[in-house]
Scaffold this active site. Structure first.
Site, PDB file in Angstrom:
ATOM      1  N   ASP A   1      33.291  15.063  17.610  1.00 41.02           N
ATOM      2  CA  ASP A   1      32.827  14.572  18.903  1.00 41.02           C
ATOM      3  C   ASP A   1      33.797  15.009  19.976  1.00 41.02           C
ATOM      4  O   ASP A   1      34.971  15.262  19.683  1.00 41.02           O
ATOM      5  CB  ASP A   1      32.712  13.046  18.908  1.00 41.02           C
ATOM      6  CG  ASP A   1      31.801  12.580  20.032  1.00 41.02           C
ATOM      7  OD1 ASP A   1      30.577  12.606  19.872  1.00 41.02           O
ATOM      8  OD2 ASP A   1      32.329  12.232  21.105  1.00 41.02           O
TER       9      ASP A   1
ATOM     10  N   TYR B   1      34.678  10.145  30.840  1.00 44.22           N
ATOM     11  CA  TYR B   1      34.603   9.103  29.795  1.00 44.22           C
ATOM     12  C   TYR B   1      35.870   8.248  29.776  1.00 44.22           C
ATOM     13  O   TYR B   1      35.821   7.035  29.546  1.00 44.22           O
ATOM     14  CB  TYR B   1      34.369   9.740  28.415  1.00 44.22           C
ATOM     15  CG  TYR B   1      32.915  10.068  28.161  1.00 44.22           C
ATOM     16  CD1 TYR B   1      32.015   9.072  27.782  1.00 44.22           C
ATOM     17  CD2 TYR B   1      32.427  11.359  28.324  1.00 44.22           C
ATOM     18  CE1 TYR B   1      30.682   9.361  27.550  1.00 44.22           C
ATOM     19  CE2 TYR B   1      31.092  11.662  28.099  1.00 44.22           C
ATOM     20  CZ  TYR B   1      30.224  10.653  27.719  1.00 44.22           C
ATOM     21  OH  TYR B   1      28.894  10.936  27.504  1.00 44.22           O
TER      22      TYR B   1
ATOM     23  N   ARG C   1      25.003   7.774   7.238  1.00 41.25           N
ATOM     24  CA  ARG C   1      25.653   6.864   8.194  1.00 41.25           C
ATOM     25  C   ARG C   1      25.678   5.418   7.701  1.00 41.25           C
ATOM     26  O   ARG C   1      26.477   4.616   8.172  1.00 41.25           O
ATOM     27  CB  ARG C   1      24.971   6.955   9.563  1.00 41.25           C
ATOM     28  CG  ARG C   1      25.401   8.133  10.387  1.00 41.25           C
ATOM     29  CD  ARG C   1      26.794   7.950  11.020  1.00 41.25           C
ATOM     30  NE  ARG C   1      26.733   7.159  12.248  1.00 41.25           N
ATOM     31  CZ  ARG C   1      27.226   5.937  12.382  1.00 41.25           C
ATOM     32  NH1 ARG C   1      27.810   5.347  11.364  1.00 41.25           N
ATOM     33  NH2 ARG C   1      27.139   5.309  13.530  1.00 41.25           N
TER      34      ARG C   1
ATOM     35  N   ARG D   1      21.291  12.433  14.356  1.00 36.60           N
ATOM     36  CA  ARG D   1      20.460  11.305  13.940  1.00 36.60           C
ATOM     37  C   ARG D   1      18.988  11.602  13.697  1.00 36.60           C
ATOM     38  O   ARG D   1      18.278  10.787  13.117  1.00 36.60           O
ATOM     39  CB  ARG D   1      20.582  10.172  14.975  1.00 36.60           C
ATOM     40  CG  ARG D   1      21.918   9.481  14.929  1.00 36.60           C
ATOM     41  CD  ARG D   1      22.131   8.652  16.172  1.00 36.60           C
ATOM     42  NE  ARG D   1      22.213   9.539  17.328  1.00 36.60           N
ATOM     43  CZ  ARG D   1      22.343   9.122  18.577  1.00 36.60           C
ATOM     44  NH1 ARG D   1      22.364   7.837  18.835  1.00 36.60           N
ATOM     45  NH2 ARG D   1      22.431   9.977  19.565  1.00 36.60           N
TER      46      ARG D   1
ATOM     47  N   ARG E   1      23.510  19.380  18.905  1.00 42.77           N
ATOM     48  CA  ARG E   1      23.391  18.142  18.144  1.00 42.77           C
ATOM     49  C   ARG E   1      22.519  18.306  16.905  1.00 42.77           C
ATOM     50  O   ARG E   1      21.842  17.367  16.480  1.00 42.77           O
ATOM     51  CB  ARG E   1      22.825  17.003  19.020  1.00 42.77           C
ATOM     52  CG  ARG E   1      23.667  16.666  20.226  1.00 42.77           C
ATOM     53  CD  ARG E   1      24.973  16.024  19.807  1.00 42.77           C
ATOM     54  NE  ARG E   1      25.697  15.499  20.946  1.00 42.77           N
ATOM     55  CZ  ARG E   1      25.721  14.205  21.284  1.00 42.77           C
ATOM     56  NH1 ARG E   1      25.077  13.319  20.574  1.00 42.77           N
ATOM     57  NH2 ARG E   1      26.405  13.813  22.333  1.00 42.77           N
TER      58      ARG E   1
HETATM   59  C1  CP3 Z   1      28.769  14.009  25.909  1.00 48.13           C
HETATM   60  C2  CP3 Z   1      29.053  14.336  24.463  1.00 48.13           C
HETATM   61  C3  CP3 Z   1      29.515  13.429  23.466  1.00 48.13           C
HETATM   62  N1  CP3 Z   1      29.637  14.147  22.302  1.00 48.13           N
HETATM   63  C4  CP3 Z   1      29.279  15.454  22.493  1.00 48.13           C
HETATM   64  C5  CP3 Z   1      28.936  15.607  23.861  1.00 48.13           C
HETATM   65  C6  CP3 Z   1      28.561  16.898  24.520  1.00 48.13           C
HETATM   66  C7  CP3 Z   1      27.139  17.284  24.260  1.00 48.13           C
HETATM   67  C8  CP3 Z   1      26.129  16.502  25.073  1.00 48.13           C
HETATM   68  O1  CP3 Z   1      26.189  16.532  26.289  1.00 48.13           O
HETATM   69  O2  CP3 Z   1      25.253  15.889  24.427  1.00 48.13           O
HETATM   70  C9  CP3 Z   1      29.304  16.547  21.524  1.00 48.13           C
HETATM   71  C10 CP3 Z   1      28.928  16.295  20.129  1.00 48.13           C
HETATM   72  N2  CP3 Z   1      28.716  15.098  19.481  1.00 48.13           N
HETATM   73  C11 CP3 Z   1      28.394  15.318  18.182  1.00 48.13           C
HETATM   74  C12 CP3 Z   1      28.463  16.707  17.948  1.00 48.13           C
HETATM   75  C13 CP3 Z   1      28.349  17.263  16.522  1.00 48.13           C
HETATM   76  C14 CP3 Z   1      27.849  18.539  16.247  1.00 48.13           C
HETATM   77  C15 CP3 Z   1      26.387  18.773  16.587  1.00 48.13           C
HETATM   78  O3  CP3 Z   1      26.137  19.203  17.740  1.00 48.13           O
HETATM   79  O4  CP3 Z   1      25.542  18.626  15.706  1.00 48.13           O
HETATM   80  C16 CP3 Z   1      28.756  17.334  19.165  1.00 48.13           C
HETATM   81  C17 CP3 Z   1      28.873  18.811  19.493  1.00 48.13           C
HETATM   82  C18 CP3 Z   1      28.056  14.309  17.162  1.00 48.13           C
HETATM   83  C19 CP3 Z   1      27.579  12.984  17.590  1.00 48.13           C
HETATM   84  N3  CP3 Z   1      28.063  12.220  18.610  1.00 48.13           N
HETATM   85  C20 CP3 Z   1      27.406  11.022  18.633  1.00 48.13           C
HETATM   86  C21 CP3 Z   1      26.452  10.988  17.578  1.00 48.13           C
HETATM   87  C22 CP3 Z   1      25.557   9.800  17.207  1.00 48.13           C
HETATM   88  C23 CP3 Z   1      26.374   8.631  16.841  1.00 48.13           C
HETATM   89  C24 CP3 Z   1      26.053   8.020  15.509  1.00 48.13           C
HETATM   90  O5  CP3 Z   1      25.936   8.722  14.489  1.00 48.13           O
HETATM   91  O6  CP3 Z   1      26.002   6.795  15.487  1.00 48.13           O
HETATM   92  C25 CP3 Z   1      26.555  12.211  16.909  1.00 48.13           C
HETATM   93  C26 CP3 Z   1      25.808  12.653  15.705  1.00 48.13           C
HETATM   94  C27 CP3 Z   1      27.675   9.914  19.581  1.00 48.13           C
HETATM   95  C28 CP3 Z   1      27.965  10.251  20.984  1.00 48.13           C
HETATM   96  N4  CP3 Z   1      28.987  11.045  21.424  1.00 48.13           N
HETATM   97  C29 CP3 Z   1      28.911  11.174  22.802  1.00 48.13           C
HETATM   98  C30 CP3 Z   1      27.819  10.382  23.243  1.00 48.13           C
HETATM   99  C31 CP3 Z   1      27.382  10.248  24.672  1.00 48.13           C
HETATM  100  C32 CP3 Z   1      27.246   9.787  22.110  1.00 48.13           C
HETATM  101  C33 CP3 Z   1      26.135   8.739  22.033  1.00 48.13           C
HETATM  102  C34 CP3 Z   1      24.848   9.137  22.578  1.00 48.13           C
HETATM  103  C35 CP3 Z   1      24.278  10.408  22.012  1.00 48.13           C
HETATM  104  O7  CP3 Z   1      24.255  10.570  20.793  1.00 48.13           O
HETATM  105  O8  CP3 Z   1      23.807  11.238  22.798  1.00 48.13           O
HETATM  106  C36 CP3 Z   1      29.834  11.980  23.609  1.00 48.13           C
END
Ligand code: CP3
Length: 363
Positions: free
Chosen positions: A88, A164, A52, A43, A39
């Site tokens: 994502d 999910y 964003r 954020r 990640r």
């Molecule tokens: C379970 C999962 C998700 N997404 C992802 C996973 C597996 C990794 C893990 O276990 O954390 C993978 C993911 N999501 C995102 C990336 C981008 C690349 C990176 O790693 O920088 C990657 C590799 C961007 C994101 N995905 C998300 C954001 C934040 C949302 C926003 O910008 O409003 C980002 C930057 C949103 C997201 N997407 C997901 C969730 C649960 C959430 C919200 C809560 C959270 O952020 O932990 C599903």
């Protein structure tokens, strides 16, 4: 769009200058310990929060120039050893026809979750072609990276996506999705098989587009036990790895390193080493010594596993925790990372401290 992509095909990429991660994944010795952060494009970066305000989450994912810009944010700021394409794991349920919303302060919501009744409406035909925007983002980013570091592609694992899709979002127990495993095992297998096929083709498409290393996120592994994981996850994870290998060979693509991050699946660590992945991601709850002794003679690289909350510690303590962690894992076949994704309120200076502490360790 034609002029943007002119001279930016997937066959004339800039030469790679930093291959630390690729070397560590293959069991070769890099010049320094490699580090990237799950990640890392997210954020905790003020420039991402600013971005964003102008663009919705899925607008960024679906617009290659925007996804590229965000992917490069942490690379511009830090001396990281890899980039990961901004996207994502939930773009796959989306491509299968499900609605996915990203709600601020809540996370992902699928307002019409999967049921036994609507299951057959999943539209797997053409799913990967509907994800072509990810491939375009990868190709563009490979050029814009100018060979600075390798670029990760990724996908969610079948079980994590199934979770999910049935729960309709995050869940504390995953009891609805687990109910399927116990009450409807045949239907569960059919769904996991469908996801496995889409994930495999999606990852091959990413490699074709220029992804140089791949991570499969099984973030919801921790909700299962050894038996469920062996029955409903391991066979599909193995099929994804072998499917990528076979299709890469058939398409004359280079074999890229594959990483499996099965968060919380400590109960199956040894079995994970036999699925055809080059690297296993280790979550922050695991003891490095135990990990290495479980995996000895397996010829596998490990990645992890600093507690994401360690970034809140004072600078000196953080640097010491990094040294201790590296001492326990040893420097061979090792990629440094957090043991889960970085938190949105992580201090940006702590990331710099983390990276410097890793790169200052002599090999
Ligand atoms: C379970 C999962 C998700 N997404 C992802 C996973 C597996 C990794 C893990 O276990 O954390 C993978 C993911 N999501 C995102 C990336 C981008 C690349 C990176 O790693 O920088 C990657 C590799 C961007 C994101 N995905 C998300 C954001 C934040 C949302 C926003 O910008 O409003 C980002 C930057 C949103 C997201 N997407 C997901 C969730 C649960 C959430 C919200 C809560 C959270 O952020 O932990 C599903």
């Amino acid at each position: 769009s034609h002029s943007i992509t002119k001279n930016m095909s997937a066959n004339n990429f800039p030469t790679l200058k930093n291959d630390r991660i690729l070397k560590a994944a293959k069991g070769e010795k890099p010049d320094k310990l490699p580090i990237w952060i799950m990640r890392q494009a997210g954020r905790y970066l003020p420039e991402f929060m600013e971005f964003r305000k102008q663009h919705s989450f899925f607008e960024i994912c679906q617009t290659p120039s925007l996804a590229c810009e965000v992917t490069l944010m942490p690379i511009k700021r830090y001396d990281l050893d890899a980039a990961i394409i901004f996207s994502d794991i939930l773009v796959i349920p989306q491509a299968l026809g499900m609605i996915v919303e990203m709600r601020p302060g809540v996370g992902p919501v699928l307002p019409e979750p999967l049921t036994l009744e609507n299951l057959k409406e999943l539209n797997k035909e053409g799913a990967v072609s509907r994800l072509q925007y990810v491939g375009e983002a990868i190709t563009l980013t490979r050029h814009k990276l100018e060979g600075k570091v390798p670029l990760f592609g990724f996908s969610g694992a079948p079980w994590t996506l199934m979770g999910y899709m049935i729960e309709g979002g995050g869940s504390k127990t995953l009891s609805k999705a687990k109910k399927w495993l116990y009450a409807y095992p045949e239907i569960s297998h059919q769904l996991l098989e469908l996801l496995t096929n889409v994930i495999t083709d999606y990852l091959v498409m990413q490699i074709q587009a220029g992804a140089q290393i791949i991570q499969v996120f099984d973030s919801s592994a921790e909700y299962l036990n050894r038996h469920l994981y062996a029955k409903f996850c391991l066979p599909y994870l193995k099929k994804i790895a072998s499917g990528i290998r076979e299709k890469s060979t058939a398409l004359n693509l280079e074999q890229v390193p594959l990483i499996l991050f099965a968060k919380g699946a400590h109960f199956s660590l040894a079995e994970q080493a036999d699925l055809g992945y080059d690297v296993l991601g280790i979550d922050w709850t695991m003891n490095p010594n135990h990990v290495r002794s479980t995996l000895k003679n397996k010829n596998i690289t490990v990645q992890g596993n600093l507690d994401p909350c360690a970034l809140y510690a004072p600078k000196e303590e953080l640097a010491q925790m990094v040294k201790d962690m590296v001492k326990s894992f040893g420097t061979e076949r090792y990629i440094v990372n957090l043991g889960h994704g970085i938190y949105p309120d992580a201090p940006t200076e702590a990331v710099q401290t983390f990276i410097d502490a890793v790169h200052s360790i002599p090999l």
